[in-house]
Every structure is written in structure tokens, then in C-alpha cells.
Design an enzyme around this catalytic site. Structure first.
Site, mmCIF file in Angstrom:
data_model
loop_
_atom_site.group_PDB
_atom_site.id
_atom_site.type_symbol
_atom_site.label_atom_id
_atom_site.label_comp_id
_atom_site.label_asym_id
_atom_site.label_seq_id
_atom_site.Cartn_x
_atom_site.Cartn_y
_atom_site.Cartn_z
ATOM 1 N N ARG B 51 -4.004 -1.913 5.284
ATOM 2 C CA ARG B 51 -3.589 -1.257 4.034
ATOM 3 C C ARG B 51 -2.519 -2.094 3.353
ATOM 4 O O ARG B 51 -1.322 -1.891 3.569
ATOM 5 C CB ARG B 51 -3.076 0.152 4.333
ATOM 6 C CG ARG B 51 -4.220 1.114 4.614
ATOM 7 C CD ARG B 51 -3.720 2.509 4.854
ATOM 8 N NE ARG B 51 -3.036 2.596 6.131
ATOM 9 C CZ ARG B 51 -2.410 3.675 6.588
ATOM 10 N NH1 ARG B 51 -2.365 4.759 5.856
ATOM 11 N NH2 ARG B 51 -1.829 3.672 7.763
ATOM 12 N N ASP B 53 0.097 -3.639 0.695
ATOM 13 C CA ASP B 53 1.035 -3.054 -0.265
ATOM 14 C C ASP B 53 0.758 -3.553 -1.683
ATOM 15 O O ASP B 53 0.014 -4.520 -1.878
ATOM 16 C CB ASP B 53 2.470 -3.450 0.107
ATOM 17 C CG ASP B 53 2.930 -2.762 1.368
ATOM 18 O OD1 ASP B 53 2.849 -1.519 1.431
ATOM 19 O OD2 ASP B 53 3.362 -3.467 2.302
ATOM 20 N N ARG B 199 6.172 -9.803 6.025
ATOM 21 C CA ARG B 199 7.155 -10.071 4.968
ATOM 22 C C ARG B 199 8.581 -10.081 5.514
ATOM 23 O O ARG B 199 9.432 -10.847 5.032
ATOM 24 C CB ARG B 199 7.003 -9.039 3.846
ATOM 25 C CG ARG B 199 5.719 -9.273 3.040
ATOM 26 C CD ARG B 199 5.340 -8.078 2.181
ATOM 27 N NE ARG B 199 6.400 -7.742 1.240
ATOM 28 C CZ ARG B 199 6.404 -6.640 0.495
ATOM 29 N NH1 ARG B 199 5.402 -5.757 0.595
ATOM 30 N NH2 ARG B 199 7.386 -6.414 -0.337
#
Lengths: 249, 249
Positions: B51, B53, B199
Site C-alpha cells: 500500500r 503512500d 523512507r
């Protein structure tokens, strides 16, 4: 005494009507000239190495302009980038140069890359940056056909009707075809190109990649000296001006 | 009997609120589900491998769904691409799969790339596709620091507060750092990642690239098991889900 500045420029051609100022439409030239005026309070005109068409990109375009007031190179670069923020234009370098430097006339080599995305699915990540060709292309056939265009020729068959050059004689130094997975990259180098020459050569190479002609037929297309003998003009999306070379480099 | 379909999907994360359907905002999931409904007249829900972002891209996302009516794989791919035209989403492949296939649960490896544009000038051609870091980064120091994260660890220091995973134990199989000119590419592979893990690792690696810590300090950040011990969350722009692997591949 004024200073002549050389800019090295990267831009995404989407959203621009091309390099050159036009009555209607947002040009790269106008965007940079406005940034210069806002930062320096002077309104010089830019002279460019390659007047790219709408939708054509640049990784190393070169332009020059003059400013009366003195600035550091770092200030010119950073101030222009600040004023161009979010517009898809980046000043990679600003350098004071000899007043005899002319971005267009002094250039001794222009280097372009054209990229074809050769697969069934349309581009998503590279949308606007590639030409989408579904039918499988034979890069070896394209390479063999490209070889017939190297050297000094009359490129009338690959010249746009609007081309304003005095003659169609050009010397093509490189026209390399390479495949990287789904992407076919065509690398073209010459002192100068006719209007649409790279896109017309690419649109014609595609026919050879599809097997429509044997590679040797490229010599006949060239010899015909007629635009109708060659293939379609490939779309601007896939074209990027990579670099412009000068004797002073 | 219904057919389970596996889609391999490329998308440009700009302009989407991420993969997942949300009350407000245009999601990749909703765009594809609407395309399925318009083409097939059925409204199945998609289950996805990762999923992503808002602003995160995919070159090889995988999702599955079920359709009652039978179709050829070519028809599913081409019809979805036709309905998704111009939206920045491309269906690279559609394949009927075993009904036990689950895009999320069956996945054995997720592969991400994060790209940093490390230069003074902002990105123009790669805008929205890279993280722009001006200060020069030492990729060797980043590589040495990254090595401390390989293997099975509690990655609490690199886990978003909103992460819903039961525990923070993950096995990181690869975290490679390579420089290609102005671009630093970070390649990460694991069976699964925590929310924002890639990230957060990249934002932390940046500190090592700037020389803020010696590479061995990465082991201390990991051992702290505290988000505050690590660096900032790198922006979504530079992240692309490259590939998802399954035992059946």
C-alpha cells in the site's frame, strides 16, 4: 562594461510551447527572461543553442545573455533557480564568458537522445518522456539503417517544411541505436540539425525496426531528397537535448 | 466459478493520495477498481502487495481481484489500459492465477528503489521522481552505514507512528547504495517492510552521507528502538516499488 553569461539549462518540455517566445503560450525563453528581470532588474534577451519545439526536453541546453551589473556566478544560478521554482526549469550552471561567446553560433556539436518505449502497455512513469510504440522493433535493423545516414548528406528528406535553413547539407556524426529492456535509445550528434531532423529520422527508423524496408533502403530515402520519401515525424515527447559543445569547453 | 486475476501495475504516484481508497482524494486503487467496473460490469475489490503512500511510484506493483465472467488475459490488460488512459497508471500484465494466490500474503519479496538527486540545481526533468539533496553525500559512508541494517532486527527506530504491524521484527535482505553521476540510488529488498521503513532508512542514511555520524553509529540507532534516534522521513517522491516476488514466479 557588461558581462556575458552562459547558462546551462535543464527543462521538462511538457507545459511549454517550446523554447521560443510566442504571442500565445508559455515558452521556456520567456520564463527564464522573466526570472532574469525579476532578479537583476535588467531585461536582456536570451540567445539559445537549440530552439526546441513544444514538448521537447533538455538536460543541457545552453543560452547566453548580457547583464550590465556584476554578479557572482553562484548568485546568478541560485537566484534564477529561486525565481523558476516549480516551473520545470533548472539552471544547472551560470558562468561569465568571453563577450565573443555566442550560444548558437559558437556551438560545434549538439547531442540529442530520443527514447522509444517499445511495449504493449502505455507509459505511466515515463509518460511525456518517451514515444510509445507497441509493435516490437528490431533494434539491429534500425542500427543498420541508421548507418546509412552518417556523414555529410543533403537531408531534405528529413527536413520540416517550415525549416528556415539556407541549405539541407548537414554532417551527421553519430546516430546510435541501443536497446535497454523496453526502451530503445537513439543518440544523435551533429554540429547542427535541420528543423525536425532528429524526429524525422526517428520516425523513419521505426519503419525499419518494424521490418517495412531492408536497411539499405535508407540510402534511397536519403537520395530521394523528398520529405514524402521518409517516415512520420516522431512525437516531441521522446526527444531530449542532452548537451551542446563549444571549442572553449 | 470465478477467476482470480493478478495485475502487474506501473504508476506515477503524483496526483494520487496513495494506493488505498480514501474518503477524500483520488487513489490508485479507486482508479483501477472503477476501470474494472466500467469494463467488466462487476465491482470487485483489489488486494494489493504494497500500500504505497501518496506520491510514491510503482514500476511493478501487484494486486489481485476476482471476476465471475471469463475473459482473455489480453482483453483484461488492454481494456483496463483503455479505461485508465491519461491517468498515469498502466497495467503491464494481467494473468489468471490460482484462487489461492493472494497479492499481499503470498508475496515473498518486495523490492524498492529510492533515488536522491544530489546536486545544487533543483530537479526539472526528474521533478517528483527524486529527493533533492544539495549537500554532497558520500555514498561510501552511506553504504557502510547501510550494512549495519542488513539481517533480522527490530526496526522500531525506522517505523512510522501509524504503523499497524504487530511487531517491528523484519529481515532486510538488501540495502545497496550506488551513485550514478548526480543520482544516488538506494535499493532495498525484504519479505516485508514496516510503514515508512524505506523512507526512514533513507532519511537516516542521508545523515551518514553528510558525515554527521561514523557508519558504526547506525548500529546504535537500530539498538535504540526509538523513532527519535533515527533521521527524518525522506519524501515520497524518490520512492518506487520496483517489483514484488512470489513463490510461483
Amino acid at each position: 562594461v557588461s558581462t556575458r553569461w552562459k547558462l546551462t539549462i535543464e527543462y521538462d518540455g511538457r507545459g511549454f510551447c517550446g523554447w521560443q517566445r510566442q504571442e500565445n503560450g508559455h515558452s521556456v525563453q520567456a520564463a527564464i527572461e522573466e526570472a532574469i528581470e525579476r532578479f537583476a532588474g535588467e531585461a536582456p534577451r536570451l540567445t539559445v543553442a537549440g530552439r526546441t519545439d513544444a514538448g521537447v526536453h533538455a538536460a543541457g541546453q545552453v543560452a547566453h545573455f548580457d547583464l550590465n551589473r556584476a554578479w557572482s556566478a553562484k548568485t546568478v544560478r541560485d537566484a534564477l533557480n529561486a525565481h523558476l521554482r516549480g516551473q520545470g526549469i533548472a539552471i544547472l550552471a551560470a558562468a561569465p564568458v568571453d563577450p565573443a561567446f555566442d550560444a548558437r553560433r559558437s556551438a560545434i556539436r549538439r547531442v540529442y537522445e530520443y527514447r522509444i518505449l517499445n511495449r504493449i502497455a502505455p507509459p505511466a512513469l515515463e509518460r511525456g518522456r518517451v514515444w510509445h510504440v507497441i509493435r516490437p522493433l528490431d533494434q539491429e535493423a534500425m542500427r543498420a539503417a541508421a548507418a546509412h545516414l552518417l556523414g555529410c548528406h543533403d537531408f531534405t528528406s528529413f527536413r520540416a517544411a517550415e525549416c528556415q535553413a539556407k541549405d539541407a547539407l548537414r554532417t551527421l556524426d553519430r546516430l546510435d541505436v541501443a536497446r535497454y529492456g523496453e526502451v530503445i535509445s537513439i543518440h544523435a550528434e551533429a554540429r547542427s540539425f535541420l528543423h525536425h531532423q532528429v524526429r524525422n529520422m526517428v520516425g523513419t527508423l521505426r519503419l525499419f525496426g518494424e521490418g517495412k524496408h531492408p536497411p539499405s533502403f535508407m540510402a534511397k530515402i536519403l537520395a530521394a531528397r523528398a520529405r514524402a520519401a521518409a517516415g512520420q515525424t516522431a512525437p516531441p515527447d521522446g526527444l531530449t537535448l542532452l548537451r551542446v559543445d563549444y571549442p572553449s569547453d
